[in-house]
Design a protein around this motif. Structure first.
Motif, PDB file in Angstrom:
ATOM      1  N   LYS A  16       0.724  -1.238  -0.229  1.00 24.83           N
ATOM      2  CA  LYS A  16       0.094  -0.019   0.039  1.00 24.83           C
ATOM      3  C   LYS A  16       0.860   1.275  -0.079  1.00 24.83           C
ATOM      4  O   LYS A  16       2.198   1.282   0.447  1.00 24.83           O
ATOM      5  N   CYS A  17       0.291   2.281  -0.474  1.00 22.10           N
ATOM      6  CA  CYS A  17       0.925   3.595  -0.340  1.00 22.10           C
ATOM      7  C   CYS A  17       1.121   3.810   1.096  1.00 22.10           C
ATOM      8  O   CYS A  17       0.161   3.620   1.847  1.00 22.10           O
ATOM      9  N   LYS A  18       2.197   4.528   1.447  1.00 19.90           N
ATOM     10  CA  LYS A  18       2.414   4.853   3.225  1.00 19.90           C
ATOM     11  C   LYS A  18       1.667   5.957   3.545  1.00 19.90           C
ATOM     12  O   LYS A  18       1.619   6.176   4.436  1.00 19.90           O
ATOM     13  N   TYR A  19       1.322   6.651   2.360  1.00 19.20           N
ATOM     14  CA  TYR A  19       0.434   8.053   2.746  1.00 19.20           C
ATOM     15  C   TYR A  19      -1.172   7.627   2.835  1.00 19.20           C
ATOM     16  O   TYR A  19      -1.586   8.116   3.964  1.00 19.20           O
ATOM     17  N   CYS A  20      -1.506   7.337   1.696  1.00 19.48           N
ATOM     18  CA  CYS A  20      -2.838   7.217   1.588  1.00 19.48           C
ATOM     19  C   CYS A  20      -3.533   5.588   1.440  1.00 19.48           C
ATOM     20  O   CYS A  20      -4.637   5.474   1.344  1.00 19.48           O
ATOM     21  N   LYS A  21      -2.501   5.013   1.597  1.00 18.79           N
ATOM     22  CA  LYS A  21      -2.808   3.366   1.658  1.00 18.79           C
ATOM     23  C   LYS A  21      -3.578   3.008   0.360  1.00 18.79           C
ATOM     24  O   LYS A  21      -4.192   1.981   0.313  1.00 18.79           O
ATOM     25  N   ARG A  66       5.608   5.394  -6.716  1.00 20.07           N
ATOM     26  CA  ARG A  66       4.465   6.419  -6.827  1.00 20.07           C
ATOM     27  C   ARG A  66       3.177   5.877  -6.787  1.00 20.07           C
ATOM     28  O   ARG A  66       2.905   5.005  -7.291  1.00 20.07           O
ATOM     29  N   CYS A  67       2.421   6.610  -6.079  1.00 21.33           N
ATOM     30  CA  CYS A  67       0.996   5.907  -5.825  1.00 21.33           C
ATOM     31  C   CYS A  67       0.215   6.797  -6.847  1.00 21.33           C
ATOM     32  O   CYS A  67       0.249   8.095  -7.189  1.00 21.33           O
ATOM     33  N   THR A  68      -0.505   5.944  -7.413  1.00 21.64           N
ATOM     34  CA  THR A  68      -1.444   6.566  -8.428  1.00 21.64           C
ATOM     35  C   THR A  68      -2.534   7.294  -8.036  1.00 21.64           C
ATOM     36  O   THR A  68      -3.147   8.034  -8.750  1.00 21.64           O
ATOM     37  N   ARG A  69      -3.004   7.238  -6.738  1.00 25.19           N
ATOM     38  CA  ARG A  69      -4.216   8.223  -6.147  1.00 25.19           C
ATOM     39  C   ARG A  69      -3.769   9.479  -5.582  1.00 25.19           C
ATOM     40  O   ARG A  69      -4.265  10.285  -6.008  1.00 25.19           O
ATOM     41  N   CYS A  70      -2.602   9.234  -4.764  1.00 25.88           N
ATOM     42  CA  CYS A  70      -2.124  10.616  -4.097  1.00 25.88           C
ATOM     43  C   CYS A  70      -1.075  11.190  -4.686  1.00 25.88           C
ATOM     44  O   CYS A  70      -0.715  12.330  -4.512  1.00 25.88           O
ATOM     45  N   ARG A  71      -0.502  10.600  -5.787  1.00 29.79           N
ATOM     46  CA  ARG A  71       0.589  11.108  -6.518  1.00 29.79           C
ATOM     47  C   ARG A  71       1.898  11.346  -5.774  1.00 29.79           C
ATOM     48  O   ARG A  71       2.886  11.749  -6.449  1.00 29.79           O
TER      49      ARG A  71
HETATM   50 ZN   LIG Z   1      -1.056   7.384  -1.949  1.00 23.35          ZN
END
Ligand SMILES: [Zn+2]
Length: 341
Positions: free
Chosen positions: A20-25, A53-58
């Protein structure tokens, strides 16, 4: 002492992607380049970390291999530092050992590792149920400390920067320990304070038999020097009761007490007979606390384990010059006296 050497593994590269993304999961991640990172470790000098790179929160973040985190030291090195400390090395000694293996671990970093280790032990022990606890005060680096030892396994349960002479602080500290660990009884030396505290907190109480025997023996010797000959048999009787610990000892002491003439007038100097009377009434009144262990197999008859733990801490404290905040010292002492697993 059981020490299980289970060192964390350190990998040069991590094959597994983060979940998971460590910021927004967010779960959809793109690989976004790679970086080399120098680390301090016993075997590995450099690891490779991927950026994602997270595609949701970038946002982007680094994903480190197992055993590596943001700081320079590997998890394996941190654990080794804690183990070296618990084996009795000083921070300077640790610095020397690690440099022999080509690792430059400063004294300050070693100290920090031990601190983190101490905090982890505190967290692990925070709510551990403990039925019988040995309690004693000590003086380390000019700080009064109270030490509580689990009488089940002989391990320190808690150390507090509290002066044993400060009764209200000791009371508060023991009250909190009782709540956290469900303590049923404590073992202490023969300070009158503990009588009041155990009554207030509703705790069972065993006074260390070694302490009792020591001061009773001393009193007997002192009193018998000045005691009129007609009462000397009483000293022998007291010694005999202390030896045999009969179930009706409290009553026997009271009866001896009643046979002695008590005519201390105000302003008069206390005679040897008065001293003997005081000794007998104290023994009679406190007898229950001296022999709690008769009625409960889980309660030891001395506070030896607590004294051993404190002895170990005192030896250790000699090696901890420099970092003298009580909290820092206590963490270090906890690490050095608890079994590492
Ligand atoms: Zn994210």
């Amino acid at each position: 002492m059981t020490i299980v050497l289970q060192l964390p593994k350190v990998k040069r590269i991590e094959a597994e992607r983060p979940q998971k993304c460590k910021y927004c999961k967010g779960e959809l991640l793109q690989r976004w380049g790679q970086v080399r990172k120098q680390i301090k470790d016993t075997k590995i000098r450099q690891v490779k970390a991927y950026r994602y790179r997270c595609t949701r929160c970038r946002r982007t973040f680094r994903h480190y291999p197992a055993g590596v985190e943001r700081g320079m030291q590997s998890e394996r090195l941190k654990k080794l530092a804690v183990i070296c400390w618990s084996f009795g090395l000083s921070y300077r000694g640790m610095e020397g050992i690690f440099s022999a293996f080509g690792v430059n671990l400063s004294r300050m970093s070693g100290w920090r590792d031990v601190q983190v280790g101490g905090e982890a032990i505190r967290r692990r022990k925070a709510w551990q149920p403990t039925r019988v606890v040995g309690v004693d005060g000590a003086w380390l680096h000019g700080t009064g400390v109270m030490v509580a030892v689990d009488m089940g396994d002989g391990q320190p349960l808690a150390i507090g920067a509290i002066d044993e002479k400060d009764m209200s602080s000791v009371l508060r500290w023991l009250g909190e320990l009782k709540q956290q660990h469900g303590i049923g009884a404590i073992v202490t030396d023969d300070l009158a304070m503990y009588r009041g505290i155990t009554e207030r907190l509703g705790l069972g109480h065993q006074v260390c038999q070694f302490h009792v025997r020591r001061w009773v023996g001393r009193m007997c010797r002192e009193v018998s020097k000045k005691l009129p000959e007609e009462w000397l048999w009483m000293i022998e009787r007291i010694k005999q009761i202390m030896e045999e610990l009969p179930p009706d000892a409290s009553k026997q002491f009271l009866e001896l007490y009643k046979r002695l003439p008590g005519d201390l007038k105000l302003g008069q100097k206390r005679t040897a007979v008065d001293q003997l009377r005081r000794l007998l009434i104290r023994l009679s009144e406190s007898w229950d606390r001296y022999t709690t262990f008769f009625h409960d197999a889980g309660i030891p008859w001395t506070n030896n384990r607590t004294e051993q733990a404190i002895g170990k801490m005192k030896m250790r404290a000699k090696l901890t010059r420099g970092y003298k905040t009580p909290a820092g010292m206590l963490n270090g002492l906890l690490v050095s006296s608890v079994n590492l697993t």
